[in-house]
Motif scaffolding. Sequence first.
Motif, PDB file in Angstrom:
ATOM      1  N   ILE A   5      23.616  40.098  59.035  1.00  0.00           N
ATOM      2  CA  ILE A   5      23.404  41.276  59.869  1.00  0.00           C
ATOM      3  C   ILE A   5      23.849  40.999  61.292  1.00  0.00           C
ATOM      4  N   SER A   6      23.496  39.839  61.845  1.00  0.00           N
ATOM      5  CA  SER A   6      23.870  39.500  63.221  1.00  0.00           C
ATOM      6  C   SER A   6      25.379  39.421  63.396  1.00  0.00           C
ATOM      7  N   VAL A   7      26.057  38.811  62.453  1.00  0.00           N
ATOM      8  CA  VAL A   7      27.513  38.675  62.546  1.00  0.00           C
ATOM      9  C   VAL A   7      28.174  40.038  62.473  1.00  0.00           C
ATOM     10  N   ILE A   8      27.673  40.923  61.654  1.00  0.00           N
ATOM     11  CA  ILE A   8      28.240  42.268  61.565  1.00  0.00           C
ATOM     12  C   ILE A   8      28.009  43.031  62.867  1.00  0.00           C
ATOM     13  N   ILE A   9      26.855  42.858  63.482  1.00  0.00           N
ATOM     14  CA  ILE A   9      26.593  43.509  64.770  1.00  0.00           C
ATOM     15  C   ILE A   9      27.557  43.000  65.827  1.00  0.00           C
ATOM     16  N   ILE A  10      27.839  41.709  65.848  1.00  0.00           N
ATOM     17  CA  ILE A  10      28.807  41.145  66.793  1.00  0.00           C
ATOM     18  C   ILE A  10      30.167  41.799  66.612  1.00  0.00           C
ATOM     19  N   CYS A  11      30.464  42.243  65.414  1.00  0.00           N
ATOM     20  CA  CYS A  11      31.747  42.850  65.075  1.00  0.00           C
ATOM     21  C   CYS A  11      32.012  44.119  65.894  1.00  0.00           C
ATOM     22  N   LYS A  12      31.003  44.686  66.521  1.00  0.00           N
ATOM     23  CA  LYS A  12      31.201  45.860  67.361  1.00  0.00           C
ATOM     24  C   LYS A  12      32.229  45.582  68.453  1.00  0.00           C
ATOM     25  N   ASN A  13      32.321  44.324  68.861  1.00  0.00           N
ATOM     26  CA  ASN A  13      33.303  43.939  69.861  1.00  0.00           C
ATOM     27  C   ASN A  13      34.687  44.125  69.247  1.00  0.00           C
ATOM     28  N   GLU A  14      35.477  45.010  69.805  1.00  0.00           N
ATOM     29  CA  GLU A  14      36.778  45.350  69.223  1.00  0.00           C
ATOM     30  C   GLU A  14      37.741  44.176  69.151  1.00  0.00           C
ATOM     31  N   GLU A  15      37.505  43.119  69.940  1.00  0.00           N
ATOM     32  CA  GLU A  15      38.405  41.970  69.907  1.00  0.00           C
ATOM     33  C   GLU A  15      38.180  41.098  68.678  1.00  0.00           C
ATOM     34  N   ILE A  16      37.093  41.299  67.989  1.00  0.00           N
ATOM     35  CA  ILE A  16      36.855  40.569  66.741  1.00  0.00           C
ATOM     36  C   ILE A  16      37.443  41.402  65.620  1.00  0.00           C
ATOM     37  N   ASN A  17      38.494  40.865  64.989  1.00  0.00           N
ATOM     38  CA  ASN A  17      39.184  41.672  63.990  1.00  0.00           C
ATOM     39  C   ASN A  17      38.945  41.221  62.556  1.00  0.00           C
ATOM     40  N   LYS A  18      38.248  40.092  62.371  1.00  0.00           N
ATOM     41  CA  LYS A  18      37.974  39.643  61.009  1.00  0.00           C
ATOM     42  C   LYS A  18      36.692  38.819  60.979  1.00  0.00           C
ATOM     43  N   ILE A  19      35.875  39.101  59.981  1.00  0.00           N
ATOM     44  CA  ILE A  19      34.681  38.303  59.722  1.00  0.00           C
ATOM     45  C   ILE A  19      34.768  37.851  58.272  1.00  0.00           C
ATOM     46  N   ILE A  20      34.645  36.554  58.069  1.00  0.00           N
ATOM     47  CA  ILE A  20      34.648  35.992  56.715  1.00  0.00           C
ATOM     48  C   ILE A  20      33.226  35.517  56.434  1.00  0.00           C
ATOM     49  N   ILE A  21      32.636  36.032  55.366  1.00  0.00           N
ATOM     50  CA  ILE A  21      31.260  35.680  55.013  1.00  0.00           C
ATOM     51  C   ILE A  21      31.252  35.002  53.652  1.00  0.00           C
ATOM     52  N   ASN A  22      30.645  33.819  53.605  1.00  0.00           N
ATOM     53  CA  ASN A  22      30.471  33.098  52.349  1.00  0.00           C
ATOM     54  C   ASN A  22      29.244  33.662  51.653  1.00  0.00           C
ATOM     55  N   THR A  23      29.421  34.112  50.428  1.00  0.00           N
ATOM     56  CA  THR A  23      28.327  34.730  49.677  1.00  0.00           C
ATOM     57  C   THR A  23      27.666  33.768  48.688  1.00  0.00           C
ATOM     58  N   HIS A  24      27.714  32.480  48.974  1.00  0.00           N
ATOM     59  CA  HIS A  24      27.120  31.504  48.052  1.00  0.00           C
ATOM     60  C   HIS A  24      25.653  31.815  47.778  1.00  0.00           C
ATOM     61  N   TYR A  25      24.896  32.124  48.825  1.00  0.00           N
ATOM     62  CA  TYR A  25      23.465  32.401  48.682  1.00  0.00           C
ATOM     63  C   TYR A  25      23.244  33.906  48.611  1.00  0.00           C
ATOM     64  N   LEU A  26      22.565  34.364  47.585  1.00  0.00           N
ATOM     65  CA  LEU A  26      22.269  35.783  47.364  1.00  0.00           C
ATOM     66  C   LEU A  26      23.522  36.661  47.424  1.00  0.00           C
ATOM     67  N   PRO A  27      24.540  36.348  46.635  1.00  0.00           N
ATOM     68  CA  PRO A  27      25.816  37.070  46.741  1.00  0.00           C
ATOM     69  C   PRO A  27      25.712  38.577  46.539  1.00  0.00           C
ATOM     70  N   GLU A  28      24.926  39.026  45.587  1.00  0.00           N
ATOM     71  CA  GLU A  28      24.840  40.472  45.339  1.00  0.00           C
ATOM     72  C   GLU A  28      24.134  41.194  46.483  1.00  0.00           C
ATOM     73  N   THR A  29      23.128  40.569  47.057  1.00  0.00           N
ATOM     74  CA  THR A  29      22.417  41.160  48.190  1.00  0.00           C
ATOM     75  C   THR A  29      23.347  41.295  49.387  1.00  0.00           C
ATOM     76  N   VAL A  30      24.113  40.242  49.657  1.00  0.00           N
ATOM     77  CA  VAL A  30      25.058  40.279  50.776  1.00  0.00           C
ATOM     78  C   VAL A  30      26.122  41.349  50.528  1.00  0.00           C
ATOM     79  N   LYS A  31      26.682  41.381  49.331  1.00  0.00           N
ATOM     80  CA  LYS A  31      27.708  42.382  48.996  1.00  0.00           C
ATOM     81  C   LYS A  31      27.173  43.796  49.172  1.00  0.00           C
ATOM     82  N   ASP A  32      25.972  44.048  48.667  1.00  0.00           N
ATOM     83  CA  ASP A  32      25.388  45.386  48.796  1.00  0.00           C
ATOM     84  C   ASP A  32      25.265  45.795  50.259  1.00  0.00           C
ATOM     85  N   TYR A  33      24.815  44.878  51.096  1.00  0.00           N
ATOM     86  CA  TYR A  33      24.661  45.186  52.523  1.00  0.00           C
ATOM     87  C   TYR A  33      26.021  45.421  53.183  1.00  0.00           C
TER      88      TYR A  33
END
Length: 84
Positions: A5-33
């Motif tokens: 959630i925090s990393v996605i909020i940081i994404c509001k900054n237009e200069e951040i153009n890509k976020i890579i998230i490892n879904t090793h832990y709770l992959p379906e929960t992360v994907k759903d969010y």
Amino acid sequence: MSTTISVIIICKNEEINKIIINTHYLPETVKDYVFKSKYLQKIELIHEESLLGTAGTLQAVMKKIVNDEVLVAHADNLTLFTLS
């Protein structure tokens, strides 16, 4: 989940153009969010069956981040800062 959630909020900054998230832990929960996020177009999900560690993960995604500045955030670290 709070780091995702925090990393996605940081994404509001237009200069951040890509976020890579490892879904090793709770992959379906992360994907759903993530799939409900309005920043979905900036997010790429990767999944490691066996964790590669910080350096291993960075090495595995190096082609995706070449020539970019990189911020690495871990789910078990609390970090407060301002991007500028």
